[in-house]
Design a protein around this motif. Sequence first.
Motif, mmCIF file in Angstrom:
data_model
loop_
_atom_site.group_PDB
_atom_site.id
_atom_site.type_symbol
_atom_site.label_atom_id
_atom_site.label_comp_id
_atom_site.label_asym_id
_atom_site.label_seq_id
_atom_site.Cartn_x
_atom_site.Cartn_y
_atom_site.Cartn_z
ATOM 1 N N HIS A 84 33.593 33.887 44.255
ATOM 2 C CA HIS A 84 34.555 33.086 45.010
ATOM 3 C C HIS A 84 35.792 33.928 45.326
ATOM 4 O O HIS A 84 36.267 33.955 46.474
ATOM 5 N N ASP A 85 36.285 34.651 44.329
ATOM 6 C CA ASP A 85 37.467 35.499 44.528
ATOM 7 C C ASP A 85 37.162 36.635 45.503
ATOM 8 O O ASP A 85 37.988 36.973 46.366
ATOM 9 N N ASP B 159 36.958 35.259 49.063
ATOM 10 C CA ASP B 159 38.309 34.954 49.547
ATOM 11 C C ASP B 159 39.043 36.242 49.921
ATOM 12 O O ASP B 159 39.730 36.305 50.943
#
Length: 271
Positions: free
Chosen positions: A155-156, A159
Amino acid sequence: MTLIPAWGDTFIPQRLPTAPGLGLAEPLSREWAYGDGSGRGVRVAIVDSGVDAAHPAVRGVAGGAVIEIDESSPRGVRVVDGPHQDVFGHGTACAGIIRSLAPGAELYSVRVLGAKLTGRAYVFAAGLQWCIENDMQVVNLSLSTVNNDWYAGFHDLCDAAANAGIVVVAAMSNVRKASYPSEFSSVLSVAAMATQDRETFACNPRPPAEWGAAGIDVDVPWLDGSTIRSTGNSYASPVIAGHAARILGAHPHFTTWQVRTALAALAVNAG
């Protein structure tokens, strides 16, 4: 009868809703969106099993790296920059599809999978990190992980890629189960639809499968200069990656959301 990969049923015409209209005074044209349609100079990474640069459907790669397990390294991986082979065929298939749509793009191979098309989540993550560090503009991920321990990590990373202006395109799993990063809103999530035409794609306003493209009974390049016929969301993802490269070739300063907007306006079910 060919089985439709999971999420592909979203793009059966009778079930597919109309994509939201943009309220433009006149429709956005393909000529404006794609320019000369070559994707010239756009850096596209294929994170996969490697790419056969000599395959006639690929016609060379601009660079890349192999990400290998290295237990002596703090990150657990070793990055070997430079030419390498496709150990399975899958990455060559994806590269050839992208090349067929964006012949002027610069293709980069980032090998994170082994000869059985398997790999570790942390090696996959390091491959995506390589793409961010090396200023890729489009990244094709025709692979995913079901390892929940890596949910936050991916997810990081996704992003960070989106914030860096990188369009990350990811294939949904071929079975209906949670897989990452294909279900994140920061990536363009793709499933197969029943068409042979790579110029045709659909936009689903009800994700997680956001885009549909050719991936059912399609001819794709493979090892040793060959071609096979296969089915999978893996082959739909590079179609969308190729279209994204075309858009960035014509509009190199577009943000990820502008690329998404242009794709939605060109979808076969656009409102």
